[in-house]
Design a protein around this motif. Structure first.
Motif, PDB file in Angstrom:
ATOM      1  N   GLU A  80      11.345  -1.373  -3.929  1.00  0.00           N
ATOM      2  CA  GLU A  80      12.348  -0.460  -3.399  1.00  0.00           C
ATOM      3  C   GLU A  80      11.835   0.165  -2.104  1.00  0.00           C
ATOM      4  O   GLU A  80      10.634   0.365  -1.950  1.00  0.00           O
ATOM      5  CB  GLU A  80      12.627   0.647  -4.415  1.00  0.00           C
ATOM      6  CG  GLU A  80      13.357   0.166  -5.646  1.00  0.00           C
ATOM      7  CD  GLU A  80      14.762  -0.299  -5.354  1.00  0.00           C
ATOM      8  OE1 GLU A  80      15.494   0.387  -4.615  1.00  0.00           O
ATOM      9  OE2 GLU A  80      15.127  -1.375  -5.850  1.00  0.00           O
ATOM     10  N   PRO A  81      12.720   0.513  -1.193  1.00  0.00           N
ATOM     11  CA  PRO A  81      12.285   1.196   0.024  1.00  0.00           C
ATOM     12  C   PRO A  81      11.558   2.487  -0.333  1.00  0.00           C
ATOM     13  O   PRO A  81      11.776   3.054  -1.396  1.00  0.00           O
ATOM     14  CB  PRO A  81      13.590   1.496   0.751  1.00  0.00           C
ATOM     15  CG  PRO A  81      14.626   0.652   0.118  1.00  0.00           C
ATOM     16  CD  PRO A  81      14.145   0.301  -1.250  1.00  0.00           C
ATOM     17  N   CYS A  82      10.734   2.954   0.590  1.00  0.00           N
ATOM     18  CA  CYS A  82       9.914   4.132   0.304  1.00  0.00           C
ATOM     19  C   CYS A  82      10.743   5.379   0.099  1.00  0.00           C
ATOM     20  O   CYS A  82      10.341   6.277  -0.606  1.00  0.00           O
ATOM     21  CB  CYS A  82       8.911   4.371   1.431  1.00  0.00           C
ATOM     22  SG  CYS A  82       9.589   5.246   2.859  1.00  0.00           S
ATOM     23  N   CYS A  83      11.889   5.407   0.726  1.00  0.00           N
ATOM     24  CA  CYS A  83      12.604   6.674   0.777  1.00  0.00           C
ATOM     25  C   CYS A  83      14.093   6.478   0.502  1.00  0.00           C
ATOM     26  O   CYS A  83      14.648   5.437   0.830  1.00  0.00           O
ATOM     27  CB  CYS A  83      12.443   7.293   2.157  1.00  0.00           C
ATOM     28  SG  CYS A  83      10.731   7.343   2.703  1.00  0.00           S
ATOM     29  N   PRO A  84      14.711   7.512  -0.052  1.00  0.00           N
ATOM     30  CA  PRO A  84      16.160   7.438  -0.258  1.00  0.00           C
ATOM     31  C   PRO A  84      16.878   7.609   1.080  1.00  0.00           C
ATOM     32  O   PRO A  84      16.256   8.025   2.065  1.00  0.00           O
ATOM     33  CB  PRO A  84      16.424   8.630  -1.171  1.00  0.00           C
ATOM     34  CG  PRO A  84      15.395   9.627  -0.762  1.00  0.00           C
ATOM     35  CD  PRO A  84      14.162   8.789  -0.467  1.00  0.00           C
ATOM     36  N   PRO A  85      18.167   7.327   1.136  1.00  0.00           N
ATOM     37  CA  PRO A  85      18.906   7.619   2.373  1.00  0.00           C
ATOM     38  C   PRO A  85      18.706   9.083   2.766  1.00  0.00           C
ATOM     39  O   PRO A  85      18.632   9.968   1.903  1.00  0.00           O
ATOM     40  CB  PRO A  85      20.360   7.340   1.977  1.00  0.00           C
ATOM     41  CG  PRO A  85      20.251   6.328   0.879  1.00  0.00           C
ATOM     42  CD  PRO A  85      19.012   6.706   0.119  1.00  0.00           C
ATOM     43  N   LEU A  86      18.604   9.334   4.041  1.00  0.00           N
ATOM     44  CA  LEU A  86      18.335  10.682   4.536  1.00  0.00           C
ATOM     45  C   LEU A  86      19.379  11.700   4.075  1.00  0.00           C
ATOM     46  O   LEU A  86      19.059  12.869   3.876  1.00  0.00           O
ATOM     47  CB  LEU A  86      18.254  10.677   6.064  1.00  0.00           C
ATOM     48  CG  LEU A  86      17.080   9.921   6.664  1.00  0.00           C
ATOM     49  CD1 LEU A  86      17.180   9.900   8.183  1.00  0.00           C
ATOM     50  CD2 LEU A  86      15.758  10.523   6.232  1.00  0.00           C
ATOM     51  N   GLU A 144      20.884  11.687   1.230  1.00  0.00           N
ATOM     52  CA  GLU A 144      20.900  11.817  -0.230  1.00  0.00           C
ATOM     53  C   GLU A 144      20.162  13.058  -0.712  1.00  0.00           C
ATOM     54  O   GLU A 144      20.620  13.780  -1.583  1.00  0.00           O
ATOM     55  CB  GLU A 144      20.282  10.572  -0.859  1.00  0.00           C
ATOM     56  CG  GLU A 144      20.339  10.537  -2.377  1.00  0.00           C
ATOM     57  CD  GLU A 144      19.785   9.245  -2.912  1.00  0.00           C
ATOM     58  OE1 GLU A 144      18.779   9.294  -3.654  1.00  0.00           O
ATOM     59  OE2 GLU A 144      20.347   8.183  -2.588  1.00  0.00           O
ATOM     60  N   ARG A 145      18.970  13.277  -0.185  1.00  0.00           N
ATOM     61  CA  ARG A 145      18.155  14.439  -0.544  1.00  0.00           C
ATOM     62  C   ARG A 145      17.087  14.615   0.522  1.00  0.00           C
ATOM     63  O   ARG A 145      16.785  13.689   1.262  1.00  0.00           O
ATOM     64  CB  ARG A 145      17.513  14.274  -1.921  1.00  0.00           C
ATOM     65  CG  ARG A 145      16.466  13.169  -1.974  1.00  0.00           C
ATOM     66  CD  ARG A 145      15.604  13.272  -3.222  1.00  0.00           C
ATOM     67  NE  ARG A 145      14.737  12.140  -3.393  1.00  0.00           N
ATOM     68  CZ  ARG A 145      13.600  11.920  -2.725  1.00  0.00           C
ATOM     69  NH1 ARG A 145      13.213  12.757  -1.792  1.00  0.00           N
ATOM     70  NH2 ARG A 145      12.867  10.856  -2.962  1.00  0.00           N
ATOM     71  N   PRO A 146      16.500  15.790   0.598  1.00  0.00           N
ATOM     72  CA  PRO A 146      15.412  15.978   1.554  1.00  0.00           C
ATOM     73  C   PRO A 146      14.220  15.085   1.201  1.00  0.00           C
ATOM     74  O   PRO A 146      13.921  14.868   0.026  1.00  0.00           O
ATOM     75  CB  PRO A 146      15.038  17.453   1.385  1.00  0.00           C
ATOM     76  CG  PRO A 146      16.244  18.097   0.785  1.00  0.00           C
ATOM     77  CD  PRO A 146      16.862  17.040  -0.090  1.00  0.00           C
ATOM     78  N   LEU A 147      13.570  14.576   2.216  1.00  0.00           N
ATOM     79  CA  LEU A 147      12.374  13.758   2.002  1.00  0.00           C
ATOM     80  C   LEU A 147      11.212  14.638   1.552  1.00  0.00           C
ATOM     81  O   LEU A 147      11.103  15.791   1.973  1.00  0.00           O
ATOM     82  CB  LEU A 147      11.973  13.039   3.296  1.00  0.00           C
ATOM     83  CG  LEU A 147      12.960  12.035   3.875  1.00  0.00           C
ATOM     84  CD1 LEU A 147      12.429  11.496   5.198  1.00  0.00           C
ATOM     85  CD2 LEU A 147      13.234  10.906   2.908  1.00  0.00           C
ATOM     86  N   THR A 148      10.333  14.063   0.754  1.00  0.00           N
ATOM     87  CA  THR A 148       9.091  14.754   0.416  1.00  0.00           C
ATOM     88  C   THR A 148       8.184  14.690   1.638  1.00  0.00           C
ATOM     89  O   THR A 148       8.434  13.917   2.580  1.00  0.00           O
ATOM     90  CB  THR A 148       8.384  14.083  -0.776  1.00  0.00           C
ATOM     91  OG1 THR A 148       7.954  12.779  -0.369  1.00  0.00           O
ATOM     92  CG2 THR A 148       9.279  14.012  -2.001  1.00  0.00           C
ATOM     93  N   ALA A 149       7.116  15.457   1.614  1.00  0.00           N
ATOM     94  CA  ALA A 149       6.172  15.446   2.734  1.00  0.00           C
ATOM     95  C   ALA A 149       5.593  14.052   2.931  1.00  0.00           C
ATOM     96  O   ALA A 149       5.468  13.571   4.068  1.00  0.00           O
ATOM     97  CB  ALA A 149       5.055  16.465   2.494  1.00  0.00           C
TER      98      ALA A 149
END
Length: 120
Positions: free
Chosen positions: A15-21, A23-28
């Motif tokens: 899976e990609p590292c990150c959800p869609p921007l 969708e939720r705030p990114l973690t650090a």
């Protein structure tokens, strides 16, 4: 020594590292990994090289086919190295030439990151 953290080339099954921007705030950690990728693409020459590789017939390009971007060969090599360090390109030496490719999972992950979350 560079303080840029290299991203691994993504496996198509991962899976990609990150959800869609949206969708939720990114973690650090997600933000740091994503910033490395976007920082690498933030240079116009690097963006042109990345585009040249991604759009090249067969999905890979010899450095000899993409080096006409208005800078010297050593500078092209430097920019390609930065794209590799960011996990955006992979390469393979074949005789004298180096061939670069964008892994499909990298493009998919970038697309997913920038996709607008579906309305509920």
């Amino acid at each position: 020594m560079s303080n840029v953290k290299a991203l691994p080339v993504l496996d198509p099954e991962v899976e990609p590292c990150c959800p869609p921007l949206a969708e939720r705030p990114l973690t650090a950690e997600e933000a740091e990994r994503t910033a490395v990728m976007f920082k690498a693409l933030g240079d116009p020459v690097r963006l042109r090289l990345f585009s040249a590789v991604a759009s090249h017939e067969g999905g890979e390009a010899c450095v000899c086919d993409i080096s006409d971007v208005g800078v010297s060969q050593p500078t092209v090599s430097h920019h390609l190295k930065k794209l590799k360090e960011a996990g955006l390109l992979s390469s393979e030496r074949r005789g004298t030439w180096v061939y670069y490719r964008v892994e499909p999972a990298v493009l998919a992950a970038m697309g997913a990151l920038l996709t607008q979350a579906a309305a509920a």
